[in-house]
Design a protein around this motif. Structure first.
Motif, PDB file in Angstrom:
ATOM      1  N   ARG A 322      35.656  63.927  41.496  1.00 16.48           N
ATOM      2  CA  ARG A 322      36.391  63.632  42.726  1.00 16.48           C
ATOM      3  C   ARG A 322      37.856  63.274  42.427  1.00 16.48           C
ATOM      4  O   ARG A 322      38.766  63.792  43.061  1.00 16.48           O
ATOM      5  CB  ARG A 322      35.680  62.470  43.469  1.00 16.48           C
ATOM      6  CG  ARG A 322      36.476  61.833  44.578  1.00 16.48           C
ATOM      7  CD  ARG A 322      36.738  62.796  45.733  1.00 16.48           C
ATOM      8  NE  ARG A 322      37.691  62.240  46.674  1.00 16.48           N
ATOM      9  CZ  ARG A 322      39.001  62.408  46.618  1.00 16.48           C
ATOM     10  NH1 ARG A 322      39.539  63.162  45.653  1.00 16.48           N
ATOM     11  NH2 ARG A 322      39.790  61.864  47.501  1.00 16.48           N
ATOM     12  N   HIS A 371      37.903  60.797  51.604  1.00 19.98           N
ATOM     13  CA  HIS A 371      37.305  59.462  51.694  1.00 19.98           C
ATOM     14  C   HIS A 371      36.498  59.407  52.984  1.00 19.98           C
ATOM     15  O   HIS A 371      36.885  58.746  53.952  1.00 19.98           O
ATOM     16  CB  HIS A 371      38.414  58.422  51.675  1.00 19.98           C
ATOM     17  CG  HIS A 371      39.540  58.772  50.730  1.00 19.98           C
ATOM     18  ND1 HIS A 371      39.450  58.583  49.364  1.00 19.98           N
ATOM     19  CD2 HIS A 371      40.764  59.340  50.937  1.00 19.98           C
ATOM     20  CE1 HIS A 371      40.570  59.005  48.791  1.00 19.98           C
ATOM     21  NE2 HIS A 371      41.377  59.474  49.722  1.00 19.98           N
ATOM     22  N   HIS A 378      40.690  65.105  53.590  1.00 17.18           N
ATOM     23  CA  HIS A 378      41.833  65.891  53.126  1.00 17.18           C
ATOM     24  C   HIS A 378      41.504  67.373  53.272  1.00 17.18           C
ATOM     25  O   HIS A 378      40.523  67.853  52.710  1.00 17.18           O
ATOM     26  CB  HIS A 378      42.138  65.579  51.661  1.00 17.18           C
ATOM     27  CG  HIS A 378      42.556  64.162  51.420  1.00 17.18           C
ATOM     28  ND1 HIS A 378      43.510  63.528  52.173  1.00 17.18           N
ATOM     29  CD2 HIS A 378      42.150  63.247  50.501  1.00 17.18           C
ATOM     30  CE1 HIS A 378      43.680  62.297  51.734  1.00 17.18           C
ATOM     31  NE2 HIS A 378      42.870  62.092  50.723  1.00 17.18           N
ATOM     32  N   GLU A 417      46.569  58.254  55.019  1.00 20.90           N
ATOM     33  CA  GLU A 417      46.990  57.415  53.893  1.00 20.90           C
ATOM     34  C   GLU A 417      48.206  57.971  53.153  1.00 20.90           C
ATOM     35  O   GLU A 417      48.780  57.267  52.329  1.00 20.90           O
ATOM     36  CB  GLU A 417      45.832  57.211  52.904  1.00 20.90           C
ATOM     37  CG  GLU A 417      45.328  58.516  52.303  1.00 20.90           C
ATOM     38  CD  GLU A 417      44.372  58.329  51.141  1.00 20.90           C
ATOM     39  OE1 GLU A 417      44.012  57.187  50.834  1.00 20.90           O
ATOM     40  OE2 GLU A 417      44.004  59.354  50.525  1.00 20.90           O
ATOM     41  N   HIS A 418      48.594  59.201  53.402  1.00 19.83           N
ATOM     42  CA  HIS A 418      49.734  59.767  52.663  1.00 19.83           C
ATOM     43  C   HIS A 418      51.079  59.373  53.259  1.00 19.83           C
ATOM     44  O   HIS A 418      52.109  59.569  52.638  1.00 19.83           O
ATOM     45  CB  HIS A 418      49.634  61.298  52.579  1.00 19.83           C
ATOM     46  CG  HIS A 418      48.465  61.777  51.748  1.00 19.83           C
ATOM     47  ND1 HIS A 418      48.063  63.077  51.713  1.00 19.83           N
ATOM     48  CD2 HIS A 418      47.621  61.105  50.932  1.00 19.83           C
ATOM     49  CE1 HIS A 418      47.020  63.194  50.900  1.00 19.83           C
ATOM     50  NE2 HIS A 418      46.728  62.001  50.425  1.00 19.83           N
TER      51      HIS A 418
HETATM   52 ZN    ZN Z   1      43.163  60.526  49.342  1.00 23.98          ZN
END
Ligand code: ZN
Ligand code: MLT
Length: 459
Positions: A322, A371, A378, A417-418
């Motif tokens: 992962r 996640h 993603h 989260e990016h």
């Molecule tokens: Zn990520």
């Protein structure tokens, strides 16, 4: 005196770089879309030097861009318009550790792994973790509220920030919350700077919280037939155990890890999706509970095959399936989306987005991973080797509006989260209302009245 001379006076020769190679390196993050074009790179060594720089930038109307490990995926640390890049590489000292407070005071340029190692040496644990923890810096993690692979168990970076020192865009030094666990004295300004992408001010120091170290952990990788089943597996395991991670990847993603990296497939039976979960395994009851839950999921036909680590070494090997995805597929210049919804909406979200993907990207390979225990997926579209990068980006971005409209109806996030940076700025309204955006702009004016802190990012 010209700008470079003035900067050299503020710092010293060794702390101001203007050579072409440095401008290229420090002017960008992991996004390869914008051409870096900064004026100079400066390397402050203290909060006071950052303050002096911000005051000078205000006087001269110069724009500043903060720079940490430059692993960002949204262009938040890109300097493409003659900005001064403020690198925190020379502010990399751990200033204090207190075992009773379980806290560490760091300068902004401390690398995540440095903090993790210090915690481990003291039999404690800094749980925010991701594949790039060897290069990301604490200041960058805070400014993007970094998530990573252990959010299910430990939360985001925000949960681990006890105190902050920031230099605002107005050139003021604010020391926020002083490491306190409890502090009910009004607005918690610290929280505003977490995830602000340097648009209000720059984080120069932080007091980070540590946790008790897990004594032993185990990893399971489960082969799963579809997303509704995957969510049922998550529910069963989260009810049975305290999970520290619940991640997933698709069969095609695993295929790339197998062919390009040579990583062994985790299970004998192939399946459309794989879940990777981690739990603290410090007594026999926990392990028994995990195996019992696994058997239950097999009986329900949610899981078709699975493996559980028998050693820490094997657990780490399974994690690589992962953790190493992003780096492995980087050669295919993927077009990335980082989407999230509340967990219960994941199946609906994936079904709808998959339809758009199937209708528009039939000529491309599409990888899903992420996640899933946080509702954060993603979506990566791989560039065919013979296609021009600009044409590929243009083709991929055509469907942004369709995907983001789905996110809007599901009240999800177009960047889980990016961050927003440059890449998601023009799409912010899909996740934030006009009133929210107006309030965000008003807040920016309070802290950065002349708009010199990371301009053009986020807003
Ligand atoms: Zn990520
Ligand atoms: C990850 O989850 O691997 C990171 O967010 C990086 C990526 O999305 O490629």
């Amino acid at each position: 005196m010209d700008t470079i001379d003035s900067l050299t006076k503020l710092f010293d020769d060794a702390c101001v770089l203007t050579d072409a190679e440095s401008l290229q390196t420090y002017g960008k993050d992991w996004t390869k879309i914008h051409q870096p074009n900064p004026l100079a790179i400066v390397f402050p060594k203290s909060t006071e030097q950052v303050q002096a720089l911000v005051k000078y930038a205000n006087q001269e109307s110069l724009a500043l861009v903060p720079s940490g490990g430059r692993t960002g995926l949204s262009g938040g640390a890109v300097a493409a318009n003659q900005e001064i890049v403020v690198s925190f590489d020379k502010m990399n000292q751990i200033l204090d550790f207190n075992s009773l407070d379980r806290s560490v005071q760091c300068q902004a340029g401390v690398v995540t792994q440095q903090l993790q190692n210090l915690a481990t040496e003291n039999n404690l644990f800094y749980p925010v973790d991701f594949a790039s923890s060897g290069s990301t810096q604490i200041g960058g993690n805070i400014s993007t509220n970094a998530g990573g692979i252990k959010v299910v168990g430990y939360g985001l970076t925000r949960n681990w920030v006890l105190g902050l020192t920031v230099v605002t865009g107005a050139g003021e030094i604010l020391k926020l919350n002083h490491g306190l666990v409890k502090n009910a004295t009004g607005y918690d300004l610290r929280q505003l700077f977490i995830g602000a992408e340097g648009t209000l001010g720059f984080v120069t120091e932080a007091t980070m919280k540590l946790a008790r170290a897990p004594q032993n952990f185990s990893v399971m990788v489960l082969a799963i037939s579809d997303i509704p089943a995957l969510m049922k597996v998550f529910d069963a395991f989260q009810n049975a155990l305290d999970l520290s991670a619940f991640e997933f990847f698709s069969e095609l993603t695993l295929h790339y890890m197998h062919t390009d990296k040579g990583y062994a497939k985790p299970t004998e039976t192939d399946a459309p999706f794989y879940a990777l979960l981690e739990f603290d395994n410090d007594n026999e009851q926990r392990e028994a509970k995990a195996l019992e839950t696994f058997e239950y999921c097999m009986e329900q036909d949610w899981v078709v095959d699975g493996v559980m680590s028998q050693s820490i070494e094997q657990a780490k090997t399974l994690w690589k399936l992962r953790e190493d995805i992003s780096e492995t597929i980087a050669v295919y210049t993927p077009y990335k989306n980082d989407l999230s919804v509340i967990i219960s909406k994941v199946p609906e979200f994936l079904k709808k987005v998959d339809e758009v993907v199937a209708n528009n990207y039939s000529e491309f390979e599409v990888l899903w991973y992420g996640h899933i225990g946080d509702g954060n997926l993603h979506l990566n579209i791989l560039k065919p080797a013979d296609m021009d990068a600009a044409e590929f980006t243009q083709k991929c971005s055509v469907v942004n509006h369709q995907v983001f409209e789905i996110m809007q109806t599901l009240e999800g996030s177009i960047s889980a989260e990016h961050g927003v940076g440059l890449l998601k700025r023009d799409y912010l309204h899909y996740s934030r209302s006009p009133e929210e955006i107006a309030t965000m702009k008003a807040v920016k004016v309070v802290f950065d009245p002349n708009g010199i802190m990371n301009p053009g990012k986020m807003l």
